[in-house]
Design a protein around this motif. Structure first.
Motif, mmCIF file in Angstrom:
data_model
loop_
_atom_site.group_PDB
_atom_site.id
_atom_site.type_symbol
_atom_site.label_atom_id
_atom_site.label_comp_id
_atom_site.label_asym_id
_atom_site.label_seq_id
_atom_site.Cartn_x
_atom_site.Cartn_y
_atom_site.Cartn_z
ATOM 1 N N ASP A 63 0.775 -1.237 0.000
ATOM 2 C CA ASP A 63 0.000 0.000 0.000
ATOM 3 C C ASP A 63 0.809 1.292 0.000
ATOM 4 O OD1 ASP A 63 1.031 -0.347 2.510
ATOM 5 O OD2 ASP A 63 -0.860 -0.028 3.564
ATOM 6 N N ARG A 64 2.112 1.201 -0.193
ATOM 7 C CA ARG A 64 2.916 2.431 -0.240
ATOM 8 C C ARG A 64 4.156 2.216 -1.110
ATOM 9 N NH1 ARG A 64 4.271 -0.337 4.041
ATOM 10 N NH2 ARG A 64 6.356 -0.337 4.890
ATOM 11 N N LYS A 65 4.624 3.304 -1.680
ATOM 12 C CA LYS A 65 5.826 3.268 -2.508
ATOM 13 C C LYS A 65 7.044 3.078 -1.618
ATOM 14 C CE LYS A 65 8.450 6.181 -5.739
ATOM 15 N NZ LYS A 65 9.327 5.102 -6.042
ATOM 16 N N LEU A 66 7.914 2.204 -2.030
ATOM 17 C CA LEU A 66 9.239 2.083 -1.407
ATOM 18 C C LEU A 66 10.224 2.482 -2.496
ATOM 19 C CD1 LEU A 66 8.879 -1.262 0.604
ATOM 20 C CD2 LEU A 66 8.695 1.060 1.461
ATOM 21 N N VAL A 67 11.086 1.590 -2.892
ATOM 22 C CA VAL A 67 11.957 1.843 -4.043
ATOM 23 C C VAL A 67 11.117 1.767 -5.314
ATOM 24 C CG1 VAL A 67 13.942 0.997 -5.347
ATOM 25 C CG2 VAL A 67 13.975 0.937 -2.854
ATOM 26 N N GLY A 68 10.246 0.771 -5.363
ATOM 27 C CA GLY A 68 9.319 0.591 -6.479
ATOM 28 C C GLY A 68 7.913 0.969 -6.059
ATOM 29 N N PRO A 69 6.988 0.934 -6.995
ATOM 30 C CA PRO A 69 5.618 1.335 -6.693
ATOM 31 C C PRO A 69 4.909 0.358 -5.758
ATOM 32 C CG PRO A 69 5.715 0.331 -8.846
ATOM 33 C CD PRO A 69 7.141 0.466 -8.374
ATOM 34 N N ALA A 70 3.878 0.866 -5.081
ATOM 35 C CA ALA A 70 3.019 0.004 -4.267
ATOM 36 C C ALA A 70 2.305 -0.981 -5.189
ATOM 37 C CB ALA A 70 1.994 0.852 -3.523
ATOM 38 N N PHE A 71 2.109 -2.191 -4.710
ATOM 39 C CA PHE A 71 1.398 -3.183 -5.515
ATOM 40 C C PHE A 71 -0.001 -2.693 -5.869
ATOM 41 C CE2 PHE A 71 4.171 -6.610 -3.443
ATOM 42 C CZ PHE A 71 5.071 -6.609 -4.492
ATOM 43 N N GLN A 72 -0.648 -1.957 -4.974
ATOM 44 C CA GLN A 72 -1.981 -1.427 -5.265
ATOM 45 C C GLN A 72 -1.936 -0.430 -6.422
ATOM 46 O OE1 GLN A 72 -3.288 0.012 -1.431
ATOM 47 N NE2 GLN A 72 -3.964 -2.033 -0.794
ATOM 48 N N ASP A 73 -0.868 0.346 -6.524
ATOM 49 C CA ASP A 73 -0.718 1.277 -7.644
ATOM 50 C C ASP A 73 -0.472 0.528 -8.958
ATOM 51 O OD1 ASP A 73 -1.125 3.452 -5.986
ATOM 52 O OD2 ASP A 73 1.029 3.790 -5.656
ATOM 53 N N VAL A 74 0.260 -0.558 -8.881
ATOM 54 C CA VAL A 74 0.482 -1.386 -10.066
ATOM 55 C C VAL A 74 -0.860 -1.943 -10.545
ATOM 56 C CG1 VAL A 74 1.602 -3.467 -10.975
ATOM 57 C CG2 VAL A 74 2.853 -1.952 -9.409
ATOM 58 N N ALA A 75 -1.659 -2.435 -9.610
ATOM 59 C CA ALA A 75 -2.977 -2.984 -9.961
ATOM 60 C C ALA A 75 -3.835 -1.922 -10.644
ATOM 61 C CB ALA A 75 -3.669 -3.529 -8.716
ATOM 62 N N LYS A 76 -3.787 -0.690 -10.138
ATOM 63 C CA LYS A 76 -4.571 0.395 -10.743
ATOM 64 C C LYS A 76 -4.095 0.693 -12.161
ATOM 65 C CE LYS A 76 -5.595 2.658 -6.361
ATOM 66 N NZ LYS A 76 -5.230 3.792 -5.493
ATOM 67 N N LYS A 77 -2.783 0.697 -12.355
ATOM 68 C CA LYS A 77 -2.229 1.007 -13.676
ATOM 69 C C LYS A 77 -2.646 -0.028 -14.716
ATOM 70 C CE LYS A 77 2.021 2.239 -16.057
ATOM 71 N NZ LYS A 77 3.348 2.791 -15.852
ATOM 72 N N TYR A 78 -2.706 -1.290 -14.317
ATOM 73 C CA TYR A 78 -3.037 -2.373 -15.238
ATOM 74 C C TYR A 78 -4.533 -2.657 -15.304
ATOM 75 C CZ TYR A 78 1.833 -3.723 -16.026
ATOM 76 O OH TYR A 78 3.150 -3.750 -16.406
#
Length: 103
Positions: A38-53
């Motif tokens: 649920d938050r960005k670390l070095v890479g994007p949050a998995f939830q943000d990846v899900a939204k993008k796809y």
């Protein structure tokens, strides 16, 4: 008809790993070193990846390929390192889990 239904259920069960198993798979393969649900670390949050796809045809296949081959420029200047040691089935399981909100 029964054979087709049974085959379909078996195929779906291959991608329906329990959330705990997918979290364990992500941890085991060091995904959690750079990503969080649920938050960005070095890479994007998995939830943000899900939204993008979201809504993209073949999203699981595309994300699975990105996991195995790595990439650059999709989320900023830090490249995603390739994970060629990851079995294709495991990459697909991880991609499906991420796209489902990584729960």
């Amino acid at each position: 008809m029964r054979l087709v239904l049974a085959s379909s259920l078996l195929a779906l069960s291959a991608f329906a790993a329990p959330a705990g198993a997918s979290t364990e798979l992500a941890t085991k393969n060091a995904c959690m070193a750079c990503h969080a649900v649920d938050r960005k670390l070095v890479g994007p949050a998995f939830q943000d990846v899900a939204k993008k796809y979201a809504g993209q045809k073949d999203a699981a296949a595309a994300l699975s390929e990105s996991i195995r081959k790595g990439g650059a420029g999709k989320w900023g200047p830090v490249p995603m390192p390739a994970q060629p040691q990851l079995a294709e089935a495991d990459a697909t399981t991880l991609a499906t889990w991420v796209l489902g909100g990584a729960r």
